[in-house]
Design an enzyme around this catalytic site. Structure first.
Site, PDB file in Angstrom:
ATOM      1  N   ASP A 101      45.594 -67.382  16.480  1.00 22.75           N
ATOM      2  CA  ASP A 101      46.934 -67.928  16.455  1.00 22.75           C
ATOM      3  C   ASP A 101      47.835 -66.889  15.779  1.00 22.75           C
ATOM      4  O   ASP A 101      47.334 -65.985  15.095  1.00 22.75           O
ATOM      5  CB  ASP A 101      46.952 -69.248  15.677  1.00 22.75           C
ATOM      6  N   ASP A 103      45.421 -72.045  11.887  1.00 24.57           N
ATOM      7  CA  ASP A 103      45.654 -72.695  10.598  1.00 24.57           C
ATOM      8  C   ASP A 103      46.455 -73.984  10.683  1.00 24.57           C
ATOM      9  O   ASP A 103      46.502 -74.744   9.735  1.00 24.57           O
ATOM     10  CB  ASP A 103      46.381 -71.741   9.646  1.00 24.57           C
ATOM     11  N   ASP A 144      47.055 -76.147  16.098  1.00 23.01           N
ATOM     12  CA  ASP A 144      45.838 -75.428  16.461  1.00 23.01           C
ATOM     13  C   ASP A 144      44.632 -76.357  16.573  1.00 23.01           C
ATOM     14  O   ASP A 144      43.573 -75.931  17.041  1.00 23.01           O
ATOM     15  CB  ASP A 144      45.518 -74.356  15.409  1.00 23.01           C
TER      16      ASP A 144
END
Length: 521
Positions: A229, A413, A417
């Protein structure tokens, strides 16, 4: 069977110990909503709010349900949903999503979906669905014991019965079969293999990495594709001025940054922090902050405006340029400040280390804009960059990448996600600010924000895998030789016991080498 139970206990203890170290609570939704009915405001559970209801959301609160703004202006923190680091300005007519955070003004919203159909609820559904689809890795020791144990018992029985039937001699062949059975005992494997994973998990925990099972270490050891990410993972999640485009040659970059910093010190907007490194000594008069748009003030008899295009529309100032932070001086365009999310200092070194490990694909999926995502991808030399994605689109893109590179892991995080984490082959949540959903559904949790630990985790997993292979080769090789000698009658019982306990002892010592292993080297 007793030794097998011990091996199973060690594996289960490692998993349980890791899972007990993880916070299991989820705090992803606004439990209550303020329902507005005329002059009355009633607080009710979010699940009971019907479509078309007007709800009020104060500054600092989460949006309880998807809806459309009918009154008020504000900015929303969307990082928990899309990963977008820039606050989103909203006003009358804007669509807002549940679980985004209202940063400034009060909003009144007409709901367009019930809770069960809201964006946050959909994320919960995706997490559960992905978890159900994922097939768990079958541990080696279970597969091995399923075939090996019955096979050696039958072999020992035949070693006694066939010669006994053919020769009528009982004692020597019974002795040989018992020696064969003792030396073939799989204790070296059923103890040392789980112990190796236990040591790998323990070593990871000592480094601030919580791994929820030995099977995840095994999968990480095979990985050759890494997917990250962006916001809060590869970047810090804080703002910085990347570049300045002058729109009026009468001003220098030093002048416009000085004016902007002086003005922004009076703002409470998160973007104002990007100007903190710059000097801001000028006095500012008649400051007016427009929620979700920008700020206006007077400096040395000059009227300075700094904000997005919506600000200039409100001020009736023509601004042909596009950007998050545009400056005008006395009604004339002066500069554009390009704001970026700062790349973590250790990120380039991690990418280089992954290449040294032999990773063939390193990619990034993000809800952020294409421009900022492409900039991060270019600096880090990523193979694939996919941007402007919602949570379910992130999951789809990650699974698409996974089809091309089956041995992959995902690092993230945020709440946005969680579906990707749950669907990934191995999920890694990183950072002290990682959302509860990310932590709950991850297979490994890195407590710190240091990306270096991702490389250390891969190093530990590969070292663990090497030691497991060494122990398997040691146990099977020595025992195969001893079993042949036992079957031929060249190995007495004391040799069988010595081989069995000796190999087990050596395998255990080899597994414990993980505790003194330095993963950073």
């Amino acid at each position: 069977m007793f030794l097998y139970i011990i091996g199973e206990y060690l594996q289960d203890a490692a998993v349980e110990k890791s899972r007990n170290s993880i916070l299991a609570t989820l705090d992803l939704k606004a439990e209550e909503a303020r329902v507005v009915e005329g002059e009355n405001v009633t607080v009710v559970p979010s699940e009971s709010v019907a479509v078309g209801t007007i709800v009020r959301v104060l500054a600092g609160e989460k949006i309880p349900l998807d809806g459309v703004v009918v009154s008020g202006t504000s900015t929303l923190d969307m990082k928990s949903l899309t990963g977008e680091f820039l606050p989103l300005p909203v006003e009358r007519g804007s669509t807002v999503l549940s679980s985004s955070v209202n940063l400034s003004g009060s909003l009144e919203i007409r709901t367009i979906r019930v809770w069960e159909e809201s964006t946050a609820a959909r994320i919960f559904h995706l997490v559960e669905e992905s978890s159900a689809k994922k097939a768990p890795t079958e541990r080696f020791i279970t597969t091995f014991a399923r075939y090996y144990t019955p096979a050696v018992v039958i072999a020992a029985l035949l070693l006694f019965l066939i010669p006994f039937v053919m020769t009528g001699s009982c004692q020597p062949w019974l002795y040989r079969s018992l020696v064969f059975l003792v030396v073939s005992c799989p204790c070296a494997l059923v103890i040392s293999v789980p112990l190796s994973y236990f040591a790998g998990i323990g070593k990871s925990a000592k480094s601030g990495i919580i791994v929820k099972g030995g099977n995840y270490l095994e999968a990480l050891a095979k990985a050759d594709c890494a997917i990250f990410d962006k916001t809060g993972t590869l970047t810090t999640g804080s703002f910085a001025i990347d570049s300045i485009d002058l729109l009026d040659v009468a001003y220098s970059k030093e002048q416009v940054t000085h004016l902007a910093a002086s003005l922004e010190k009076h703002s409470t907007h998160p973007l104002a922090k990007a100007f903190e490194p710059f000097p801001h000594a000028e006095d500012v008069a008649d400051v007016q902050e427009h929620a979700g748009k920008g700020i206006v003030g007077t400096i040395a008899d000059q009227r300075i405006a700094l904000g997005n295009n919506a600000l200039y529309e409100a001020l009736n100032i023509r601004m042909d340029e596009q950007g998050a932070l545009l400056m005008s001086i006395d009604g004339s365009p002066a500069a554009r400040f390009n704001v970026v999310d700062t790349i973590k200092g250790e990120a380039p070194a991690l990418m280089e280390r992954l290449r040294e490990f032999g990773f063939t694909t390193i990619g990034m999926i993000s809800g952020d804009s294409r421009q900022s995502s492409a900039a991060v991808g270019s600096v880090l030399g990523l193979d694939e960059v996919h941007s402007a994605l919602l949570p379910h689109q992130k999951q789809e893109k990650m699974l698409e990448m996974g089809e091309r590179s089956p041995d992959y892991f995902f690092v993230g995080d945020g709440m946005n996600d969680a579906p990707s984490l749950a669907a990934s082959k191995v999920e890694i949540a990183i950072g002290s600010g990682a959302s509860d959903a990310a932590i709950e559904h991850a297979d490994a949790v890195i407590i710190s924000d240091d990306l270096t630990e991702v490389g250390n985790l891969i190093s530990i997993s590969r070292k663990t895998a090497r030691i497991v292979r060494q122990n398997i080769a040691l146990a099977l090789g020595v025992k195969a030789l001893a079993m042949i000698l036992a079957a031929l009658g060249h190995a007495p019982m004391w040799v069988a016991v010595t081989v069995d306990t000796g190999v087990t002892f050596l395998a255990i010592l080899n597994a414990l080498r993980l505790l003194i292993f330095d993963p950073s080297r």
